[in-house]
Every structure is written in C-alpha cells, then in structure tokens.
Scaffold this motif. Structure first.
Motif, PDB file in Angstrom:
ATOM      1  N   GLY A 166       0.768  -1.375  -0.011  1.00  0.00           N
ATOM      2  CA  GLY A 166      -0.069  -0.026  -0.055  1.00  0.00           C
ATOM      3  C   GLY A 166       0.758   1.319   0.038  1.00  0.00           C
ATOM      4  O   GLY A 166       0.316   2.357   0.086  1.00  0.00           O
ATOM      5  N   ILE A 167       2.175   1.069  -0.207  1.00  0.00           N
ATOM      6  CA  ILE A 167       3.010   2.377  -0.163  1.00  0.00           C
ATOM      7  C   ILE A 167       2.776   3.054  -1.647  1.00  0.00           C
ATOM      8  O   ILE A 167       2.804   4.388  -1.514  1.00  0.00           O
ATOM      9  CB  ILE A 167       4.306   1.856   0.100  1.00  0.00           C
ATOM     10  CG1 ILE A 167       4.539   1.313   1.482  1.00  0.00           C
ATOM     11  CG2 ILE A 167       5.399   3.171  -0.129  1.00  0.00           C
ATOM     12  CD1 ILE A 167       6.037   0.855   1.552  1.00  0.00           C
ATOM     13  N   ILE A 168       2.603   2.210  -2.545  1.00  0.00           N
ATOM     14  CA  ILE A 168       2.379   2.849  -3.943  1.00  0.00           C
ATOM     15  C   ILE A 168       0.848   2.726  -3.986  1.00  0.00           C
ATOM     16  O   ILE A 168       0.335   1.599  -3.960  1.00  0.00           O
ATOM     17  CB  ILE A 168       3.175   2.109  -5.107  1.00  0.00           C
ATOM     18  CG1 ILE A 168       4.626   2.391  -4.904  1.00  0.00           C
ATOM     19  CG2 ILE A 168       2.793   2.631  -6.584  1.00  0.00           C
ATOM     20  CD1 ILE A 168       5.569   1.645  -5.941  1.00  0.00           C
ATOM     21  N   ILE A 169       0.083   3.744  -4.490  1.00  0.00           N
ATOM     22  CA  ILE A 169      -0.994   3.642  -4.540  1.00  0.00           C
ATOM     23  C   ILE A 169      -1.376   3.897  -6.018  1.00  0.00           C
ATOM     24  O   ILE A 169      -1.207   4.970  -6.709  1.00  0.00           O
ATOM     25  CB  ILE A 169      -1.891   4.829  -3.703  1.00  0.00           C
ATOM     26  CG1 ILE A 169      -1.452   4.523  -2.216  1.00  0.00           C
ATOM     27  CG2 ILE A 169      -3.392   4.546  -3.716  1.00  0.00           C
ATOM     28  CD1 ILE A 169      -1.978   5.711  -1.268  1.00  0.00           C
ATOM     29  N   ARG A 170      -2.185   2.886  -6.655  1.00  0.00           N
ATOM     30  CA  ARG A 170      -2.673   3.001  -7.914  1.00  0.00           C
ATOM     31  C   ARG A 170      -4.391   2.724  -8.278  1.00  0.00           C
ATOM     32  O   ARG A 170      -4.693   2.400  -9.450  1.00  0.00           O
ATOM     33  CB  ARG A 170      -1.920   1.782  -8.994  1.00  0.00           C
ATOM     34  CG  ARG A 170      -0.280   2.212  -8.878  1.00  0.00           C
ATOM     35  CD  ARG A 170       0.612   1.346  -9.714  1.00  0.00           C
ATOM     36  NE  ARG A 170      -0.052   1.587 -10.910  1.00  0.00           N
ATOM     37  CZ  ARG A 170       0.511   0.674 -12.064  1.00  0.00           C
ATOM     38  NH1 ARG A 170       1.008  -0.418 -11.898  1.00  0.00           N
ATOM     39  NH2 ARG A 170      -0.014   0.766 -13.284  1.00  0.00           N
ATOM     40  N   ALA A 171      -5.126   3.059  -7.275  1.00  0.00           N
ATOM     41  CA  ALA A 171      -6.377   2.903  -7.217  1.00  0.00           C
ATOM     42  C   ALA A 171      -6.846   3.718  -6.199  1.00  0.00           C
ATOM     43  O   ALA A 171      -6.293   4.463  -5.508  1.00  0.00           O
ATOM     44  CB  ALA A 171      -6.862   1.352  -7.139  1.00  0.00           C
ATOM     45  N   ALA A 172      -8.332   3.677  -6.228  1.00  0.00           N
ATOM     46  CA  ALA A 172      -9.120   4.558  -4.919  1.00  0.00           C
ATOM     47  C   ALA A 172      -8.516   4.130  -3.811  1.00  0.00           C
ATOM     48  O   ALA A 172      -8.438   4.663  -2.654  1.00  0.00           O
ATOM     49  CB  ALA A 172     -10.405   4.297  -5.134  1.00  0.00           C
ATOM     50  N   ARG A 173      -8.181   2.590  -3.621  1.00  0.00           N
ATOM     51  CA  ARG A 173      -7.758   2.275  -2.178  1.00  0.00           C
ATOM     52  C   ARG A 173      -6.225   1.528  -2.475  1.00  0.00           C
ATOM     53  O   ARG A 173      -5.891   1.248  -3.665  1.00  0.00           O
ATOM     54  CB  ARG A 173      -8.786   1.273  -1.861  1.00  0.00           C
ATOM     55  CG  ARG A 173      -9.914   1.933  -1.284  1.00  0.00           C
ATOM     56  CD  ARG A 173     -10.834   0.942  -0.818  1.00  0.00           C
ATOM     57  NE  ARG A 173     -11.257  -0.116  -1.656  1.00  0.00           N
ATOM     58  CZ  ARG A 173     -11.993  -1.246  -1.503  1.00  0.00           C
ATOM     59  NH1 ARG A 173     -12.352  -1.596  -0.436  1.00  0.00           N
ATOM     60  NH2 ARG A 173     -11.998  -2.165  -2.541  1.00  0.00           N
ATOM     61  N   ASN A 174      -5.582   1.233  -1.398  1.00  0.00           N
ATOM     62  CA  ASN A 174      -4.265   0.972  -1.597  1.00  0.00           C
ATOM     63  C   ASN A 174      -4.181  -0.254  -0.739  1.00  0.00           C
ATOM     64  O   ASN A 174      -5.240  -0.918  -0.020  1.00  0.00           O
ATOM     65  CB  ASN A 174      -3.270   1.832  -1.005  1.00  0.00           C
ATOM     66  CG  ASN A 174      -3.203   2.160   0.550  1.00  0.00           C
ATOM     67  OD1 ASN A 174      -4.583   2.140   1.066  1.00  0.00           O
ATOM     68  ND2 ASN A 174      -2.327   2.564   1.297  1.00  0.00           N
ATOM     69  N   GLY A 175      -3.196  -1.136  -0.837  1.00  0.00           N
ATOM     70  CA  GLY A 175      -3.201  -2.578  -0.122  1.00  0.00           C
ATOM     71  C   GLY A 175      -3.334  -3.576  -0.988  1.00  0.00           C
ATOM     72  O   GLY A 175      -3.058  -3.552  -2.351  1.00  0.00           O
ATOM     73  N   HIS A 176      -4.035  -4.666  -0.600  1.00  0.00           N
ATOM     74  CA  HIS A 176      -4.081  -5.844  -1.499  1.00  0.00           C
ATOM     75  C   HIS A 176      -5.536  -6.890  -1.037  1.00  0.00           C
ATOM     76  O   HIS A 176      -6.142  -6.370  -0.236  1.00  0.00           O
ATOM     77  CB  HIS A 176      -2.874  -6.690  -1.423  1.00  0.00           C
ATOM     78  CG  HIS A 176      -2.524  -7.128   0.103  1.00  0.00           C
ATOM     79  ND1 HIS A 176      -1.623  -6.439   1.003  1.00  0.00           N
ATOM     80  CD2 HIS A 176      -3.155  -8.186   0.825  1.00  0.00           C
ATOM     81  CE1 HIS A 176      -1.429  -7.152   2.086  1.00  0.00           C
ATOM     82  NE2 HIS A 176      -2.235  -8.094   2.273  1.00  0.00           N
ATOM     83  N   ILE A 177      -5.628  -7.971  -1.791  1.00  0.00           N
ATOM     84  CA  ILE A 177      -6.981  -8.661  -1.669  1.00  0.00           C
ATOM     85  C   ILE A 177      -6.388  -9.452  -0.190  1.00  0.00           C
ATOM     86  O   ILE A 177      -5.386  -9.916  -0.177  1.00  0.00           O
ATOM     87  CB  ILE A 177      -7.043  -9.466  -2.829  1.00  0.00           C
ATOM     88  CG1 ILE A 177      -7.642  -8.702  -3.965  1.00  0.00           C
ATOM     89  CG2 ILE A 177      -8.585 -10.240  -2.468  1.00  0.00           C
ATOM     90  CD1 ILE A 177      -7.664  -9.493  -5.214  1.00  0.00           C
ATOM     91  N   GLU A 247      -9.389  -2.833 -10.815  1.00  0.00           N
ATOM     92  CA  GLU A 247     -10.786  -3.116 -10.487  1.00  0.00           C
ATOM     93  C   GLU A 247     -11.089  -3.363  -9.406  1.00  0.00           C
ATOM     94  O   GLU A 247     -11.977  -2.630  -8.679  1.00  0.00           O
ATOM     95  CB  GLU A 247     -11.355  -4.379 -11.361  1.00  0.00           C
ATOM     96  CG  GLU A 247     -12.984  -4.725 -11.173  1.00  0.00           C
ATOM     97  CD  GLU A 247     -13.376  -5.758 -11.987  1.00  0.00           C
ATOM     98  OE1 GLU A 247     -14.584  -5.927 -12.342  1.00  0.00           O
ATOM     99  OE2 GLU A 247     -12.790  -6.736 -11.815  1.00  0.00           O
ATOM    100  N   TRP A 248     -10.527  -4.135  -8.536  1.00  0.00           N
ATOM    101  CA  TRP A 248     -10.741  -4.521  -7.038  1.00  0.00           C
ATOM    102  C   TRP A 248     -10.514  -3.366  -6.329  1.00  0.00           C
ATOM    103  O   TRP A 248     -11.536  -2.785  -5.351  1.00  0.00           O
ATOM    104  CB  TRP A 248      -9.834  -5.637  -6.785  1.00  0.00           C
ATOM    105  CG  TRP A 248     -10.196  -6.208  -5.356  1.00  0.00           C
ATOM    106  CD1 TRP A 248     -10.072  -5.683  -3.829  1.00  0.00           C
ATOM    107  CD2 TRP A 248     -10.871  -7.321  -4.876  1.00  0.00           C
ATOM    108  NE1 TRP A 248     -10.182  -6.244  -3.040  1.00  0.00           N
ATOM    109  CE2 TRP A 248     -11.070  -7.349  -3.801  1.00  0.00           C
ATOM    110  CE3 TRP A 248     -11.488  -8.216  -5.839  1.00  0.00           C
ATOM    111  CZ2 TRP A 248     -11.854  -8.478  -3.035  1.00  0.00           C
ATOM    112  CZ3 TRP A 248     -12.301  -9.204  -5.504  1.00  0.00           C
ATOM    113  CH2 TRP A 248     -12.255  -9.401  -3.773  1.00  0.00           C
ATOM    114  N   GLY A 249      -9.169  -2.689  -6.364  1.00  0.00           N
ATOM    115  CA  GLY A 249      -9.281  -1.372  -5.566  1.00  0.00           C
ATOM    116  C   GLY A 249     -10.047  -0.089  -5.820  1.00  0.00           C
ATOM    117  O   GLY A 249      -9.845   0.700  -5.023  1.00  0.00           O
TER     118      GLY A 249
END
Length: 261
Positions: A166-177, A247-249
C-alpha cells in the motif's frame, strides 16, 4: 509455452507463423524481428469482470485476434523486451480461447539482439483472418468469484512489494486482496531476460499442485507472466484475475488488507 531464439529462427519464414511484437510502436520501429507485426497489448487493458464485462472482453479480443490474422492453423509467437508481461498476456489470451499452438519468445528482443540475430525496421502490415476459439473459463476469474473464494483459493499478488503493502497507490484504495501472498513477477526472470529454470521456479512456487491459484496484479499483465510460470511447472488449476487491482481497488464494497506477508 516458451520458444527459444534458435527455434524461432527455424520457423521465421513459415507462412503459418504469426509473430507479434508486443512492445511500443516506438521500440518496434527502431528494430524488430523480421516479419513481426506490432501490437501493444497495454492499449487493451480491461477492468470490468462482471458477466457482461467478460462477454464484451471476449468480443473485443475475438475482433482483435481476427485483425491480427490468427486462425486455427497458425502458430502464434509473442515477444516483449524480455520474457515479459505483455507477451505472457498474449499467450494467456490464446489459451483462454483454447488455441494451443502459442508461445512466448524466451528472453524476448533483448535475448534476440544479444545473439546478433537478424533485424529489420520496416513496418509489417496485418493480414486479417476470421478468428474463432472455444472459451476456457477455467483460466479466468472475475471479482465476484474471488470475493466468494477468499480463504478458499491461493491468491498470488504479482505486483511489487510497495504496491502490495500500500505504499504505492494505483487505485481508489491501497493494499491487496485479503489472504493474498506477494511474489513479484520479476522474480520469474533471469538477468538476460529469459524465464528462470524449472528448478528455480519450483523453489519459488513451493505450493501444492492440488491448490487452486489465482494470480493478479494491477491490470492482468504481470499476473499473466506468473500464470505462465505456474503452468510451466504443471499446475493445473490456475486462473488470472483479469480486472486485478485496477478493478478491485476501485470497488469500494470489496475487502482490502494492508497486512504484510
């Protein structure tokens, strides 16, 4: 699933070969393998894996592959700078349509040029045909499927560690599934651009062959490379999450996690 530069040299004049340079047109125009056409798969990013979205994806890809000139009798070879993500996306795509005679050039253009093999700069035109293939739903996953299967399948995040954490953010939210483990796709590649040996890949992907594995990244390209690596190792039940984090983020009702693995 891989073809060496030497093996490709033997096929390069074969009229049944469709050779696809997946790099940018700028790179292609500066030098490419003789006979190759240029198709940059990054222009065909897809981030809607609803049922209607998948149907639209299939239709667009059928049109694209027809334009490319892929028919049942063709051998299709994709190449990148290295054994890369766009070439792997091409291989996965043709496997999705049950076209078995498809390969990724091992080492890509980097390996080809390092061997001093023939190159050209002229642009090759497409020779369109009528593509048709039988969809293989066993190697694709959408967001609804994954949301139901969290904790029941092994999720493999092929992005960088900073994207995963989640340090690099490439969607509305950061992190992972949630439950996903992080294995950067670049770990699949040797310094010379070739895919790592089966022995080295086996040490990396020390999973049970009975597990169902779903790979994802940001847009389904790096995930396709990890898919190819797993299929090379003989894993039977592997899927690519086509929409991936792009899509997910951006779907605010789906769960995300920031815990490191």
């Amino acid at each position: 699933m891989l073809i060496s530069c030497t093996e490709l040299m033997e096929k390069i004049r074969n009229p049944n070969l469709v050779l696809v340079d997946c790099r940018s047109y700028k790179d292609y125009s500066q030098g490419h393998i003789p006979g190759a056409v240029n198709l940059d798969f990054f222009y065909y990013h897809w981030s809607d894996t609803s049922k209607d979205g998948i149907k639209a994806f299939e239709k667009q890809m059928e049109n694209l592959l027809s334009f490319l000139g892929v028919t049942k009798d063709k051998t299709v070879v994709f190449y990148d700078d290295v054994s890369g993500m766009s070439a792997a996306r091409g291989v996965w795509l043709l496997m999705y349509f049950s076209h078995k005679d498809t390969f990724m050039l091992d080492g890509g253009f980097k390996k080809w040029s390092s061997l001093g093999l023939e190159m050209e700069t002229k642009t090759n035109g497409f020779k369109p045909g009528k593509f048709s293939g039988k969809v293989n739903k066993e190697i694709i996953a959408g967001y609804e499927y994954i949301n139901k299967k969290i904790g029941k399948v092994k999720l493999l995040d092929a992005r960088s560690k900073d994207e995963y954490n989640g340090i690099i953010i490439r969607a509305a939210r950061n992190g992972h599934i949630p439950t996903a483990i992080n294995m950067d796709w670049t770990l699949n590649i040797n310094e010379d651009g070739t895919m790592k040996s089966l022995e080295d890949l086996t040490k990396m992907y020390n999973f049970s062959k009975d597990e169902e594995i779903v790979t994802y990244c940001q847009g389904g390209y790096r995930a396709a490379n990890s898919f190819v690596a797993l299929k090379m190792l003989g894993f039977k039940n592997v899927k690519v999450y086509l929409g991936s984090w792009g899509e997910w983020g951006n779907k605010l009702d789906l769960p995300v996690d920031l815990n490191q693995n």
